[in-house]
Design a protein around this motif. Structure first.
Motif, mmCIF file in Angstrom:
data_model
loop_
_atom_site.group_PDB
_atom_site.id
_atom_site.type_symbol
_atom_site.label_atom_id
_atom_site.label_comp_id
_atom_site.label_asym_id
_atom_site.label_seq_id
_atom_site.Cartn_x
_atom_site.Cartn_y
_atom_site.Cartn_z
ATOM 1 N N LEU A 27 10.616 -4.958 -1.310
ATOM 2 C CA LEU A 27 11.224 -4.501 -2.561
ATOM 3 C C LEU A 27 12.573 -5.199 -2.727
ATOM 4 O O LEU A 27 13.623 -4.566 -2.642
ATOM 5 N N THR A 30 15.100 -3.750 -5.530
ATOM 6 C CA THR A 30 15.469 -2.356 -5.750
ATOM 7 C C THR A 30 15.836 -1.586 -4.492
ATOM 8 O O THR A 30 16.450 -0.535 -4.581
ATOM 9 N N ASN A 36 20.427 2.707 -4.684
ATOM 10 C CA ASN A 36 19.289 3.300 -3.993
ATOM 11 C C ASN A 36 19.729 4.034 -2.734
ATOM 12 O O ASN A 36 19.233 5.110 -2.422
ATOM 13 N N ASN A 39 21.157 7.239 -3.623
ATOM 14 C CA ASN A 39 20.037 8.127 -3.932
ATOM 15 C C ASN A 39 19.448 8.723 -2.660
ATOM 16 O O ASN A 39 19.195 9.912 -2.577
ATOM 17 N N GLN A 43 19.166 12.525 -1.642
ATOM 18 C CA GLN A 43 17.862 13.145 -1.429
ATOM 19 C C GLN A 43 17.786 13.809 -0.052
ATOM 20 O O GLN A 43 17.089 14.798 0.140
ATOM 21 N N ASP A 282 10.198 7.831 3.109
ATOM 22 C CA ASP A 282 9.831 8.492 1.853
ATOM 23 C C ASP A 282 10.166 7.611 0.661
ATOM 24 O O ASP A 282 9.348 7.375 -0.220
ATOM 25 N N ASN A 283 11.420 7.158 0.649
ATOM 26 C CA ASN A 283 11.918 6.374 -0.479
ATOM 27 C C ASN A 283 11.179 5.040 -0.597
ATOM 28 O O ASN A 283 10.667 4.685 -1.664
ATOM 29 N N THR A 286 7.393 5.427 -1.366
ATOM 30 C CA THR A 286 7.196 5.845 -2.757
ATOM 31 C C THR A 286 7.369 4.651 -3.675
ATOM 32 O O THR A 286 6.572 4.440 -4.588
ATOM 33 N N GLN A 287 8.415 3.868 -3.423
ATOM 34 C CA GLN A 287 8.651 2.705 -4.278
ATOM 35 C C GLN A 287 7.517 1.700 -4.177
ATOM 36 O O GLN A 287 7.194 1.006 -5.140
ATOM 37 N N ALA A 289 4.534 2.529 -3.816
ATOM 38 C CA ALA A 289 3.352 3.210 -4.325
ATOM 39 C C ALA A 289 2.313 3.474 -3.238
ATOM 40 O O ALA A 289 1.114 3.406 -3.458
ATOM 41 N N SER A 292 1.195 9.450 -0.743
ATOM 42 C CA SER A 292 2.130 10.343 -0.066
ATOM 43 C C SER A 292 1.524 10.975 1.189
ATOM 44 O O SER A 292 2.238 11.383 2.089
#
Lengths: 318, 309
Positions: A27, A30, A36, A39, A43, A282-283, A286-287, A289, A292
């Motif tokens: 990634l 991002t 991030n 974030n 979180q 997690d982050n 998730t990014q 895809a 989960s």
């Protein structure tokens, strides 16, 4: 230092760096951004607070299963008091007091009565959870009864240059700093480690073990209550089950951290790294895809790998 | 010869790969975030959503936070970081305001899939509670010929159920010969069946005359099931008391299919909600502005004729 001891000591840290680099490569635009990472810390703030508190009791080789339901209970208590028109500071204060007393109760069960922490805190887990349901009538408390300022706290932060550091992150860092000072810089902390190292020896050398257990469990309860309030602020509501996911993740984070310390004892900064591993997974996943549910399998596998490394190298040494 | 075939196969493969990459680059990225994927209704929405999304070639990321509402906020933040084209949520928007604000600041549209209306949502796609209550209350009124005593089971503390009671009261109030005998709010901490049964037993005891209760209208299925048990237990199943519920859960469908006192319920169209949400997303991605704050998907009356479907 041989390669094996290096791996044993820093394997988890290396693993963390590998995970971060992997996400960075996958990634590129991002993941490795200040935004991030702020974030991620926001979180993770609730989990960091619970895990830091969990570290205190785990230093004594105890643990506390009731932290998740205490987090739910404190959120519910504050929200109910809001609905009765209490000012924020008072409602928050009472909710924190509930956490302190709940933790003290755990301490009495484990330290004075001598019940195994697994059994004692399993029982209080269901008691606190039941209390949250009783107090709330099983309902989610949200909407206008929650003061706007309480919900805004989790959405705001302190501006440092171009970045806004979220309030939740700041609270989490403050808790970590306090726990670090307590465990690493005070006699109290050193004695806790002494109890964890050898309870009998600590007792015989005059450490007031019972009083220490009362204090340690009280602090764990207090931190769980604080985490519950952060959670309630973040979702601007309170639900009698909302903290339940925190407990297992907190214990997992402490275990991950323990693989990084010399004697395999919990250290709060290592715990934070453990939390970061869970949160970054997690982050990042998730990014990317990734499903989960796959993430859950990965987390379990990573804990096993980390713990296996330290166990194998320990076995070789002995 | 073989070489040529291989070469042309390689060319086809490369071309296919190139097309795939190109379409992947163009595909809209849509995230569906819910804490409730384990619940049957949610699974139906999500499947239907993915069906439409598949036809449109979207890249859909379904995220289940397993009951954790704060994690929904976290995942919305992650999706904003990823700069997805649209986000769909299936959770009370009041509880994820922090995330909705982040998405709004980034200009990413967020849609509610049976979530609740909110100024920060483009629109919310759901069933019409007023309409569902109208279906069953008019069923009751018609069935008892516009005359008799009706017991209502309501739950005004929960807004989606409260609106159902409003409509039923209005419908029954419009018939001069229908009397609302009692409006009961059952204790739902045990699921609602047991306490509704106890309340209904008391009402039956207070009204022993056959025919003194013409119907039981329940704002959802659990009280209807409780009332059904109470009526059977009191030996009054043959009085022709008409019972209706709402939601058409599997247990209610079974009872309706038996052709007994429990005569009707209303089923939400979960597939329809998922598909309509995807349509709403498609409209916004095509540049349209949706004015409707809530999009209602039609519901279906379930009676003995279609309970087994």
């Amino acid at each position: 230092m041989t390669i094996l001891t290096l791996l044993r000591r820093f394997g988890t840290l290396i693993g963390f760096v590998v995970i971060v680099c992997y996400f960075w490569a996958q990634l590129p635009d991002t993941f490795m951004t200040a935004r991030n990472w702020l974030n991620i810390t926001q979180q993770l703030s609730m989990l960091i607070v619970v895990a830091a508190g969990m570290t205190i009791v785990m230093v004594m080789n105890d643990f506390d299963l009731s932290v998740g339901s205490m987090a739910s209970l404190s959120g519910i208590v504050a929200a109910m008091l809001f609905s009765f028109g209490y000012p924020i500071w008072l409602a928050v204060g009472i909710a924190l007091l509930v956490g302190l007393l709940g933790g003290l109760f755990n301490g009495v069960l484990v330290g004075l009565i001598g019940i195994l922490p697994f059994v004692a805190t399993l029982a209080t887990l269901t008691m606190f959870s039941g209390a949250a349901f009783v107090v709330s009538g099983g309902k989610t408390i949200s909407g206008r009864v929650i003061p706007e300022a309480f919900g805004n706290f989790a959405r705001q932060g302190i501006e440092i240059g171009p970045l806004t550091v979220p309030n939740l992150t700041i609270v989490a860092l403050a808790v970590v700093a306090l726990v670090w000072v307590l465990l690493e810089q005070t006699t109290f902390g050193r004695r806790l480690y002494a109890i964890g190292g050898n309870l009998e020896a600590a007792h015989l050398s005059g450490v007031p073990v019972r009083r220490f257990k009362l204090i340690a469990f009280s602090l764990t309860g207090l931190s769980a209550a604080l985490a519950g309030l952060l959670y309630a602020s973040r979702v601007a509501s309170a639900n009698p089950t909302q903290g339940s996911g925190l407990m297992l993740n907190a214990i997992a984070a402490v275990f991950l951290g323990m693989t990084m310390s010399g004697q395999g004892e919990p250290r709060v900064l290592a715990t934070v790294l453990g939390v970061l591993i869970l949160g970054v997974l997690d982050n990042g996943l998730t990014q990317m895809a990734v499903d989960s549910y796959v993430r859950q399998i990965l987390v379990g596998a990573i804990i096993l790998i980390a713990v296996s490394f330290s166990s194998i190298s320990k076995a070789k040494r002995s | 010869m073989l070489k040529r075939i291989l070469r042309s196969m390689a060319f086809v493969a490369v071309a296919a790969a190139a097309t795939l990459t190109a379409s992947a680059a163009l595909a809209a990225k849509v995230a569906v975030i819910t804490p409730y994927l384990a619940q049957p209704g949610t699974q139906f929405y999500v499947e239907a959503f993915q069906g439409v999304a598949g036809d449109k070639g979207w890249d859909v990321n379904v995220i289940d936070t397993q009951g954790d509402v704060a994690a929904v906020i976290s995942r919305i933040e992650d999706m904003v970081t990823q700069n997805v084209d649209a986000i769909v949520i299936n959770v009370d928007p009041a509880q994820v305001q922090a995330g909705l604000q982040v998405a709004a600041d980034a200009g990413i549209p967020v849609f509610g899939m049976d979530a609740g209306a909110d100024p920060l949502l483009v629109t919310n796609v759901t069933s019409n509670g007023y309409q569902m209550a109208a279906e069953t209350s008019t069923y009751v009124a018609d069935r008892i010929g516009g005359t008799g005593n009706v017991v209502m089971f309501i739950f005004d503390a929960f807004p989606p159920v409260q609106v159902r009671g409003v409509i039923a009261r209005a419908v029954f109030g419009n018939y001069p010969d229908i009397t609302i005998l009692d409006q009961v709010t059952p204790d739902v901490s045990d699921g609602g069946i047991a306490d509704s049964r106890a309340k209904m037993e008391a009402i039956l005891a207070a009204n022993p005359e056959p025919g003194s209760i013409a119907a039981v209208w329940a704002a959802w299925d659990q009280p209807a099931l409780g009332a059904l048990q109470a009526i059977a237990d009191a030996g009054r199943s043959d009085e022709g008391i008409v019972i209706t519920g709402i939601d058409a859960n599997p247990q209610a469908r079974d009872e309706i299919a038996k052709g007994g006192n429990f005569e009707a319920s209303v089923a939400q169209d979960f597939h329809g909600i998922g598909a309509a949400t995807a349509d709403a997303v498609a409209r916004v991605l095509d540049g349209e502005t949706i004015k409707q704050r809530v999009i209602y998907v039609p519901t279906k009356l379930i009676t003995v004729a279609n309970a087994g479907e």
